[in-house]
Each structure stands twice: as structure tokens, then as C-alpha cells.
Design an enzyme around this catalytic site. Structure first.
Site, PDB file in Angstrom:
ATOM      1  N   PHE A  63       0.833  -1.201   0.000  1.00 39.19           N
ATOM      2  CA  PHE A  63       0.000   0.000   0.000  1.00 39.19           C
ATOM      3  C   PHE A  63       0.871   1.257   0.000  1.00 39.19           C
ATOM      4  O   PHE A  63       0.494   2.288  -0.564  1.00 39.19           O
ATOM      5  CB  PHE A  63      -0.961  -0.018   1.203  1.00 39.19           C
ATOM      6  CG  PHE A  63      -1.994   1.063   1.087  1.00 39.19           C
ATOM      7  CD1 PHE A  63      -2.920   1.057   0.047  1.00 39.19           C
ATOM      8  CD2 PHE A  63      -2.040   2.099   2.005  1.00 39.19           C
ATOM      9  CE1 PHE A  63      -3.866   2.070  -0.072  1.00 39.19           C
ATOM     10  CE2 PHE A  63      -2.990   3.109   1.889  1.00 39.19           C
ATOM     11  CZ  PHE A  63      -3.893   3.093   0.848  1.00 39.19           C
ATOM     12  N   TYR A  64       2.050   1.157   0.624  1.00 36.54           N
ATOM     13  CA  TYR A  64       2.999   2.281   0.543  1.00 36.54           C
ATOM     14  C   TYR A  64       3.270   2.641  -0.920  1.00 36.54           C
ATOM     15  O   TYR A  64       3.145   3.796  -1.339  1.00 36.54           O
ATOM     16  CB  TYR A  64       4.315   1.907   1.245  1.00 36.54           C
ATOM     17  CG  TYR A  64       5.477   2.815   0.921  1.00 36.54           C
ATOM     18  CD1 TYR A  64       5.453   4.161   1.260  1.00 36.54           C
ATOM     19  CD2 TYR A  64       6.612   2.322   0.268  1.00 36.54           C
ATOM     20  CE1 TYR A  64       6.522   4.995   0.954  1.00 36.54           C
ATOM     21  CE2 TYR A  64       7.680   3.145  -0.028  1.00 36.54           C
ATOM     22  CZ  TYR A  64       7.631   4.486   0.313  1.00 36.54           C
ATOM     23  OH  TYR A  64       8.689   5.315   0.007  1.00 36.54           O
ATOM     24  N   ALA A  65       3.628   1.616  -1.706  1.00 32.22           N
ATOM     25  CA  ALA A  65       3.932   1.854  -3.129  1.00 32.22           C
ATOM     26  C   ALA A  65       2.698   2.377  -3.858  1.00 32.22           C
ATOM     27  O   ALA A  65       2.805   3.247  -4.735  1.00 32.22           O
ATOM     28  CB  ALA A  65       4.432   0.562  -3.771  1.00 32.22           C
ATOM     29  N   THR A  95       0.346   4.276  -2.654  1.00 29.96           N
ATOM     30  CA  THR A  95       0.135   5.706  -2.385  1.00 29.96           C
ATOM     31  C   THR A  95       1.161   6.560  -3.132  1.00 29.96           C
ATOM     32  O   THR A  95       0.872   7.689  -3.523  1.00 29.96           O
ATOM     33  CB  THR A  95       0.188   6.041  -0.874  1.00 29.96           C
ATOM     34  OG1 THR A  95       1.471   5.704  -0.342  1.00 29.96           O
ATOM     35  CG2 THR A  95      -0.909   5.313  -0.114  1.00 29.96           C
ATOM     36  N   LYS A  96       2.354   6.025  -3.345  1.00 33.58           N
ATOM     37  CA  LYS A  96       3.369   6.780  -4.091  1.00 33.58           C
ATOM     38  C   LYS A  96       3.020   6.831  -5.579  1.00 33.58           C
ATOM     39  O   LYS A  96       3.191   7.849  -6.246  1.00 33.58           O
ATOM     40  CB  LYS A  96       4.748   6.158  -3.876  1.00 33.58           C
ATOM     41  CG  LYS A  96       5.302   6.406  -2.491  1.00 33.58           C
ATOM     42  CD  LYS A  96       5.673   7.881  -2.311  1.00 33.58           C
ATOM     43  CE  LYS A  96       6.320   8.148  -0.971  1.00 33.58           C
ATOM     44  NZ  LYS A  96       6.720   9.564  -0.824  1.00 33.58           N
TER      45      LYS A  96
END
Ligand SMILES: NC(=O)c1ccc[n+]([C@@H]2O[C@H](COP(=O)([O-])OP(=O)(O)OC[C@H]3O[C@@H](n4cnc5c(N)ncnc54)[C@H](O)[C@@H]3O)[C@@H](O)[C@H]2O)c1
Length: 339
Positions: A154-156, A158-159
Site C-alpha cells: 500500500f505504501y507503493a 500511495t506513491k
């Protein structure tokens, strides 16, 4: 000539701190915004900010980027020439535990920045993305024109969302935007959640280290000074909206419709995880006890940057080998923690 002014978000963070020092040395006036969040040891962030405040050209604002009106008013009042947006909730693993913090900082925060620049345009906005956006892409080395559609964390996600939000704003409202895709950045004053930090701490404490995917991992480790040199070079090359798609040079990721480009900043030399561990063991002079583990959810087995676009735009040539960079990190760690 008045001093150019930069707004750096995430200025008390690992990368933000070194970038601000570089900009101050280059004669910029720097406004640094950072909420000093407690994702990791806040003392490290306070120390970095205190060091920046030694310079009369630096001013600090301790606010959250997702808070209504903060970025809008700051950009309107300060009217920076350049904005480098690094503030974010970072970390692949933590995005499994606390995805909402990524929505707040990375999605709402980046949206607020884009809205602030829509109201008060600036010469160049540069925003941090990550090599993690390449996700399930297995074509190596990663180039900016490879597909980056299948994020694994999910980090990726959002980026990647920040990249596409930024593209639409560059297209609609015209402020030039460069997105950086950083590849595993390490060095002194680094992040305690990252491998070099965790391994060093564990080895010095006599604790075992967790080696994921049984060591079958490769990372393109980028030393902080090389990364900052890449960012500094890119500040001076804002993308211009092409008059026609035919004007785009081969290998350039420039948008056909907007003043917008995505640029990798890496070392372009993937290092096997076990070689990285060996460099830390050499620098410390002790062998690590190793727990061999399975792959972690959300992680990718390898990253490798093609940095030729960055080199052609700025002359970028990374200088610091992993052995040298790790030795500098370990020396800083032992001095800072007196161990
Ligand atoms: N370090 C790496 O290897 C790496 C790799 C790829 C991308 N990045 C990206 O580069 C940027 C900088 O990373 P870093 O390694 O310096 O991380 P960092 O966590 O040290 O720095 C981020 C800073 O932003 C601040 N911050 C976080 N959320 C905030 C919020 N909501 N409002 C205001 N401030 C907030 C934090 O207090 C911190 O000081 C991030 O966008 C990160 O995602 C880093």
C-alpha cells in the site's frame, strides 16, 4: 540578486536533512516543514532540525501536511522558487499495519501540496516517489518507461497515486513537476526502520538479524550524498511541456501533454543482500547471527535502477561504493550511540 528560496517538506527526515544542508551551502534560503512524527525515534529528527537551525538561512515549521490550510498558507506566504516534497509516511512493512497513516500523509498531504501550488505557482516542484512503484515488474534494470502498474504494497500504491495526481495537476495548472523514484537510500543519520540501521544495531548488541527470502534479495543501495547530488541536479532542470510529442528525446520520460517527468535516482548497481550484510560485518569487525526467513508480504526480491535519464539530464555519476558507504554509516552509528 535575491537568494533563491526553497520549501522542503520532510526537512527533519533523513533525506530532507541532507538536502537542506546542501541547499543552504548553495546559497538558498530554506523553509523546512516537518511534523516530527513518531514513526521512529523523534530525537533523531529533533537533532537534525537543531543542526539545520544553526544556519540563519533556515526556518522550521512543525506542522502536518494533511492539516487543512497549512501548506496553502505556507506556500502563499513564503512564495518559494522551488519546492521539494519529501514528507511522507515511508516504509513498506508499516503500511501493512497502519495503512491509514499513508492515506493521510501521502495522499491527502500530496493533494494539499498540489492545491497549494495551484493557488501559488512555483518554478519547479519535485516530489519523492520510490522504486517500490515498479512492483511486480521484473524487467531489469528498472527504467522510467517500464510499466509500473502493479504495486505490491500500500505504501507503493500511495506513491504511484501521488505520481498520477501530480501529472494531472502539471497538465491542468502548468507548474513543472519532477517525480523522483529513489532506490534504497542509506547513510549516516539514516532511518532506524531500514536494514542497514537494524543490522548494525543488532550485530553490535549481539542480537540475531532477520534475513528475508533466505538472502535471495538484491537492492540498488544509494548513498545519501549521491542521492542528494541527483536531487540537486534535477532542481535546475524543470520539465517543459513539449510543443509536440516528437520533441521528446529518446529515453526521456517527459509527459507528452504536461511539464512533468519521472526520474530514477539509484546507484545502478544491485548488491546481493548477503554481500551487504558482509560489508556491515566487515565494518564492525563481528559476524552476525542470521535468522533465515521467508519473503515478507509486500516486499520485492530485487531492485535495480537504470539511471541513464538522470545522467543525461544532470551529469549524475554516483561516487560512493557500498563498502565505503557502509563504513561511513557504521562509524557514524558507533559515534552517535557511543557503542
Ligand atoms: N530512504 C529511502 O530509501 C527512500 C526510498 C524511496 C523513497 N523514499 C521517500 O523519500 C522521502 C524521504 O524519506 P526519508 O528516508 O528521508 O524518510 P524520513 O521518515 O526520515 O523522512 C520523512 C519526514 O517527513 C516527516 N513527516 C512524515 N509524515 C508527515 C506529515 N504527515 N506531515 C509533516 N511531516 C511528516 C517525518 O517526520 C520525517 O521527518 C519519503 O517521501 C520517502 O517515501 C525514501
Amino acid at each position: 540578486m535575491p537568494m533563491p528560496k526553497a520549501l522542503v517538506t520532510g526537512s527533519a527526515g533523513f533525506i530532507g536533512y541532507f538536502l537542506c544542508q546542501r541547499l543552504l551551502a548553495d546559497g538558498f534560503e530554506v523553509v523546512g516543514l516537518d511534523a516530527l512524527t513518531d514513526y521512529y525515534d523523534v530525537t533523531l529528527k529533533q537533532r537534525r532540525q537543531q543542526m539545520l537551525l544553526q544556519n540563519a538561512g533556515f526556518g522550521a515549521v512543525n506542522e502536518r501536511i494533511e492539516a487543512d490550510g497549512i501548506l496553502h498558507d505556507l506556500v502563499a506566504n513564503e512564495r518559494p522558487d522551488v519546492i521539494v516534497h519529501l514528507a511522507a509516511q515511508a516504509g513498506v512493512r508499516y503500511s501493512i499495519e497502519n495503512p491509514k497513516s499513508y492515506v493521510d500523509a501521502n495522499l491527502v498531504g500530496t493533494f494539499n501540496l498540489l492545491e497549494a501550488v495551484r493557488a501559488t505557482p512555483c518554478q519547479h516542484v519535485l516530489i519523492a516517489s520510490t522504486s517500490s512503484v515498479y512492483g511486480a515488474n521484473t524487467e531489469m534494470p528498472y527504467a522510467e518507461d517500464h510499466r509500473a502498474d502493479h504495486q505490491m504494497s500500500f505504501y507503493a500504491a500511495t506513491k504511484k497515486a501521488s505520481e498520477v495526481m501530480a501529472h494531472s495537476y502539471a497538465h491542468l495548472y502548468g507548474s513543472p513537476i519532477t517525480m523522483f523514484r529513489f532506490f534504497t537510500v542509506y547513510g549516516p543519520w539514516g532511518r532506524p526502520d531500514m536494514a542497514h540501521f537494524k543490522f548494525t544495531r543488532a550485530i553490535l548488541n549481539g542480537d540475531p538479524i532477520d534475513i528475508y527470502n533466505h538472502g535471495e534479495m538484491r537492492r540498488d543501495f544509494t548513498y545519501i550524498d549521491d542521492l542528494v547530488a541527483g536531487i540537486r541536479g534535477l532542481i535546475d532542470v524543470p520539465p517543459a511541456r513539449p510543443a509536440s510529442p516528437d520533441d521528446i528525446m529518446p529515453g526521456d520520460s517527459l509527459s507528452p501533454v504536461a511539464p512533468f517527468r519521472v526520474v530514477n535516482i539509484g546507484n545502478s548497481e544491485p548488491v546481493r543482500l548477503m554481500d551487504f550484510v558482509a560489508a556491515i560485518e566487515d565494518a564492525i569487525g563481528q559476524t552476525a547471527q542470521k535468522n533465515m526467513m521467508d519473503m515478507q508480504p509486500g516486499d520485492v526480491p530485487a531492485t535495480w535502477a537504470n539511471s541513464s535519464l538522470l545522467t543525461s539530464l544532470t551529469g549524475y555519476a554516483p561516487q560512493v561504493s557500498v563498502q565505503e558507504g557502509v563504513a561511513r554509516f557504521v562509524a557514524w552509528y558507533r559515534d552517535y550511540y557511543r557503542t
